[in-house]
Design an enzyme around this catalytic site. Structure first.
Site, PDB file in Angstrom:
ATOM      1  N   LYS A   1       0.848  -1.202   0.000  1.00 12.96           N
ATOM      2  CA  LYS A   1       0.000   0.000   0.000  1.00 12.96           C
ATOM      3  C   LYS A   1       0.883   1.251   0.000  1.00 12.96           C
ATOM      4  O   LYS A   1       0.938   1.994   0.981  1.00 12.96           O
ATOM      5  CB  LYS A   1      -0.945  -0.036   1.204  1.00 12.96           C
ATOM      6  CG  LYS A   1      -1.914  -1.213   1.130  1.00 12.96           C
ATOM      7  CD  LYS A   1      -2.857  -1.297   2.319  1.00 12.96           C
ATOM      8  CE  LYS A   1      -3.800  -2.502   2.161  1.00 12.96           C
ATOM      9  NZ  LYS A   1      -4.664  -2.705   3.330  1.00 12.96           N
TER      10      LYS A   1
ATOM     11  N   LYS B   1      -4.219 -15.325  -1.118  1.00 19.00           N
ATOM     12  CA  LYS B   1      -5.338 -14.720  -0.402  1.00 19.00           C
ATOM     13  C   LYS B   1      -6.628 -15.484  -0.674  1.00 19.00           C
ATOM     14  O   LYS B   1      -6.633 -16.467  -1.427  1.00 19.00           O
ATOM     15  CB  LYS B   1      -5.485 -13.269  -0.840  1.00 19.00           C
ATOM     16  CG  LYS B   1      -4.244 -12.417  -0.574  1.00 19.00           C
ATOM     17  CD  LYS B   1      -4.545 -10.955  -0.809  1.00 19.00           C
ATOM     18  CE  LYS B   1      -3.291 -10.136  -0.581  1.00 19.00           C
ATOM     19  NZ  LYS B   1      -3.560  -8.695  -0.543  1.00 19.00           N
TER      20      LYS B   1
ATOM     21  N   ASP C   1      -5.092 -12.146   9.529  1.00 13.04           N
ATOM     22  CA  ASP C   1      -5.676 -10.855   9.200  1.00 13.04           C
ATOM     23  C   ASP C   1      -6.779 -10.470  10.175  1.00 13.04           C
ATOM     24  O   ASP C   1      -7.720 -11.237  10.400  1.00 13.04           O
ATOM     25  CB  ASP C   1      -6.233 -10.892   7.772  1.00 13.04           C
ATOM     26  CG  ASP C   1      -6.517  -9.479   7.261  1.00 13.04           C
ATOM     27  OD1 ASP C   1      -5.771  -8.556   7.614  1.00 13.04           O
ATOM     28  OD2 ASP C   1      -7.502  -9.327   6.513  1.00 13.04           O
TER      29      ASP C   1
ATOM     30  N   GLU D   1      -2.692 -15.989   3.530  1.00 10.20           N
ATOM     31  CA  GLU D   1      -3.481 -15.107   4.384  1.00 10.20           C
ATOM     32  C   GLU D   1      -4.708 -15.861   4.893  1.00 10.20           C
ATOM     33  O   GLU D   1      -5.467 -16.417   4.096  1.00 10.20           O
ATOM     34  CB  GLU D   1      -3.924 -13.866   3.588  1.00 10.20           C
ATOM     35  CG  GLU D   1      -4.776 -12.911   4.393  1.00 10.20           C
ATOM     36  CD  GLU D   1      -5.242 -11.702   3.589  1.00 10.20           C
ATOM     37  OE1 GLU D   1      -4.465 -11.217   2.739  1.00 10.20           O
ATOM     38  OE2 GLU D   1      -6.387 -11.260   3.784  1.00 10.20           O
TER      39      GLU D   1
END
Lengths: 283, 283, 283, 283, 283, 283
Positions: free
Chosen positions: A138, A170, A221, A200
């Site tokens: 990010k 993911k 997460d 994840e």
């Protein structure tokens, strides 16, 4: 780690882009109209707030790109702590050149020191726990390499640099592959032996499947410290555990104390406020 | 003003640079290992916090650059207000392409909407006063054009784009030229008839000299509302007055009520936090 | 693995560069002087020798870059085996465009299929042993991404893509750090948790130190099959073992049968002969 | 001829591209983690096999691009013969810089010396016959200029550099133009007076038509030595004759002895194996 | 010859550069403030003076680059004669896009048609003499390829494109080599068999040496028609003769009637006045 | 004004592009074949016609880009008047480097001095009237920044640099906005406070509306001196008046004497003939 300078071949395009934004096709019209060509100036760049230095070498390159005859002296290297008044660098030479380079140099320095300072705040919170603070993907477009460098300056570590240098499985990958085990198996078959694989998960019952499937790292997460603690207990060191989600200066210590080894934060790159650094010029 | 789309010839290099950071030379290794080529996906991009949209068209171009066959529909244009849950765009097509483009699109969207949101906060505070909120040259390297666009999306206006398109006479120019009058006179002689000239002053006694010398705009730096009010009284509309320094959501109303026409803020471009915008993908 | 197409944003600069070399500033002077603008042509691209296809999608993009109106049909995808006469693709449209694109398309196709074919020869030799054939950083400048893709097309796997995406500790690093343990310790402290670390050793007595120090992979350089077999026995699966040096079609089977998991070859990228692929054009 | 250095403005983009492939956004992570900044190193670059040098000056520029403070001394210039152990260059300075530049420099040096060596093998075979060995447009994408330079280093000569700098009328041009005479006539009318025109023929009966039509050069494709000899007799020096097809170290002498002036080979650029050149570094 | 379109891969960078100069980072601020997004416009591009068309296809690409949805129709192709009022093209679509592209398209069209018109004036003067009008390397930086194309549109031919594609031996080369014969001999030994060699002479006694030495072309610099006539007599067709110097509309016929085959002019590229071409827009 | 040097970061891409056009992939084949590497030369660059210098610093950069070891001395700076024989610069060093750089340097110097000379002719005509000569956006693609600089060297001033840095409301904007007042009002609302606004009118009755609406500048297009005089009387200094259309050396004095402050000419940039400047080289 000791932050290291990025090679100039990497940073030169960024510096030229940034200078180009400011100079356009006409150059610095104010300076050229009011400052005589031979005028000499002396600039001091100082921190005005406490924080952590990053982008010092880069700012020095901005000055040298504008004018190789400027004399640049770095007094505080990347990675060093800053107090209000800490002198980062001094630059002497053509007053025109100093004024042309000033804003581009400060924009880089202020932003990257901001990223380093935000990182250092999280790092300080987790001191003694053994947990690492890492950045994410990010980042701000076009600034990833220098932001990742600034994270190192703040005492953090880097996560993968992009989609290309490590695998992160993911939820969508898991769905499409038919499960965690299948996704891991596909990744191991397809990817090179130098590529680490992270999975994840957002439920604890997925953790064992990820470990058994051979994940190098598992990303937990948005879990509570309680859940993170359970995960550490379940993993028993068979993989690296990374926590993400709701990582703030307030929450990070509790997360770190659960025993996870890595804590990732998007905030340090996508939302770090600028660190106030100023340039005082005598002409 | 109604924010307008930046021409694609301007934004294409930025998009390619951002995608290049993520793809490196190997591409998205995880997706390619786990998602079959023909798999179709549907993505919804939604705001998760209230704010202001910016970068929506740009994000759409990211998806189309990765894969011209993706079907992109924009539901909330740049400049529109956002609530948690507001749907910005939907994208359908190859699940691989969606996953490859996702982070680059969101990084642009979150950052630029963050800038627009920060701008809109200041704009809302000054509503009814007639004052404009404008950005500065304190932008992030390589992102100036899109950040300036985001400021418009937030209801702000743009200051000059760089050193090249307008003149700003600051203390060093004044010293080197021998005074405000001399600096203005030199600038008027040298610069084109389409270039506006602003003078930065930090004392009220400099204002009259700047106006008499013919400044189009005078920047009043770091003055109290009291001093700003006095400046407005002294200027009597003979030039545009701009206030800068200590501009925050808390202080901006008082500044605007002094009657200055322009209030500039570096914070909205160099320190605006990311706006939380997410992508939900069904594959 | 199933080789996947490189994203066009990655390959477009290479295609433009290659076309630019051929076209210069004057374009294809022969074709423009002798072929009328409206003339239509049909091209068939066929293998003339047995081998493995790579660069087919890339060659298709060359034709489309020269002229988006060309109709390109791929008959044999990247990764497929080739026999003399196997038709890779057909292209129809402007005869001028076909002639302009021909050589650039064939140069890419012939070289990359050459790399894939060389890789496939080594892969065939080690069939059944479980060993992987991987490439190195000994690639041709500017062609690394496409050569690494061609290795996948040949049934091989990729080693790291560069100095940036994985660590390889060699003799000089060991000397400077003060030993294998110290170098590994420094690397683990400095590098991110998603970076694999390999240590290159040329003596068996170094292997234990590398494993104990936590190397993910150990490169056994220039060892005999005997020594490699001993290394496999010593490692007992605690790290991945890679063999390099003197890897040829003649030697590779014996190396693979020692039980090493990875065998790396510079030859498949720096010395693979071109695969003979021709274009037959009817105008 | 004496090979000459390519101007740096031509080779700089290639060098930056090649370094960029290796450095990515993170740089040389291993070196930076294990080698202290001030460490000095001394590198010797030596041939390990016999051959011909090419790319030496280019490799020197790689080192200087990474670090202008490296001291580079060239001991064996481009075009010189190499024996195992011949020292090509020595480089001293920052050990970090040496390790960062090493692979890129060697990749260029090994490949281009490979091209020069392959060329020199053919040149040696035709010694005394007066025939020239020339390269073709069958080069590796992005490397044409440097490969053509390497051919000169091997004692060969260059054919045209691309589609733009000379005309080559092939079968399709002949068909579309309505015959050899018509194609030549069209080319002479359209092209500038500084452009040479070659006609490719695969039957002896086409030769006279090409000469009569005014071809500067005739390419005799895939003919036997017998046919080539007949062609030389027919041409009587009225045009330059070039032979191509099946040109190997075994066949080239017989081809040259037919009296053709030019023999072209794609193999020397598209399939030349790397020449083994190593770097020994003391840190 | 019939002028042919330059491939888009060649002209795209020029078009993007030119648009970038006009758009800067802010775009067309006037249009965006005053023209609503949905407004449709119709533009007609007409000649306002007599001349020769060049750059029509290029101008069309400018419009399409700004907005692929614009409908562009070419009515008068490159190379066609123009009278006041001749319609070159019509473009319909978004009024914003039309206004953004207008000046860049007209700048290219006016300049290149100016070059074509200047060329056509010289070509008309020499009609029937068999002499060719050619351009030189005295072109405007960055515009060589398109100016050379415009010369073809005017009925001229191209000289060499640069230093790289043909040899021109001038006085300094002769001095350094030790004479014309030595220079020619060195050039023939060094250069490829597809490279033409021209020798520039300024005295008639040098001509024979150049022909004997094997020059393909001899440039007779700054000679009177009398001297040129003598040169034609001396050369007896053994080489191509080119005249240069003092070539104007007034002098060119006399030069052509001497029998030289090629007359070169720098004026047609470095000093051709713009041809007045206008765009009428209805919104 | 005193013309100032453009920053090298702005001019470097132009110089590299221009050199690239000349060098192609093969370099200066003539020079390399005939001039020995160590040969030293001395070049003098002199004006051959009277005029005004522009591009001198740029030409110096061309020589230094080709070879940093060339010794370049500037004797006549940008903006200085030239007589036949005025020496602009001398350059000494490698004869090869001098010959490689010569044409690119002269092309820039001759063109830009041509622009400066054309500008100076108009400026001389209006001497004493107070009117400024300014250029337009009718520039040659890719050369705008350097042409605008050359206009300053000729004693002129710059108009806006592009669509981005100032507003110019023309007939189509007025039609679309619904009138001059509406267009001005829309522009003032949308544009930043540092952007000047000009309105183009072709009838005197539009002038008052433009002034009342707040135009900074009014462009009087294609008006007679009589009409221009009336406009000056009507405006009474409330805005800057600019005249355009039919501006020639013959007409410009009469236009200037009407009292308009600015006179714009496209001719000085799109049609200025090259100034004859030569290089004499001794090797």
């Amino acid at each position: 780690m000791i932050p290291f300078p990025l090679p100039p071949v990497l940073t030169e395009p960024l510096i030229r882009r940034a200078l180009g934004e400011d100079l356009g096709d006409a150059g610095d019209v104010t300076t050229l109209a009011t400052i005589p060509p031979g005028r000499i100036g002396h600039a001091r760049i100082n921190a005005r707030k406490p924080g952590r230095a990053a982008g010092v070498e880069l700012a020095a390159r901005v000055f040298r790109t504008v004018d190789p005859d400027l004399a640049v002296a770095i007094h505080t290297p990347d990675g060093a702590p800053l107090q209000p008044g800490t002198e980062l660098m001094t630059v002497s030479g053509s007053a025109r050149s100093l004024l042309i380079a000033e804003r581009t140099a400060l924009n880089l320095l202020g932003h990257l020191s901001g990223v380093a300072t935000a990182t250092a705040e999280l790092v300080r919170e987790v001191e003694g726990t053994g947990a690492r603070i890492v950045c994410t993907r990010k980042t701000l477009p076009g600034l990833r390499a220098v932001q990742k460098h600034a994270v190192l300056c703040g005492g953090g570590h880097n996560h993968r640099f992009g989609l290309h240098d490590a695998a992160m499985i993911k939820d969508n990958h898991i769905v499409a592959a038919g499960g965690i085990a299948q996704a891991l198996s596909a990744a191991k078959a397809a990817l090179g032996h130098m590529v680490k694989i992270e999975v994840e998960v957002d439920r604890l019952d997925q953790l064992e499947e990820a470990i058994t499937g051979g994940a190098d790292v598992v990303l937990l997460d948005n879990m509570t410290p309680d859940q993170l603690g359970q995960a550490v207990g379940m993993a028993k060191g068979r993989c690296v555990l990374e926590a993400s989600g709701n990582v703030t200066v307030q929450t990070v210590r509790a997360i770190a104390e659960t025993g996870v080894e890595v804590i990732s934060s998007g905030w340090i790159t996508h939302s770090a406020p600028n660190l106030d650094i100023g340039l005082d010029l005598e002409v």
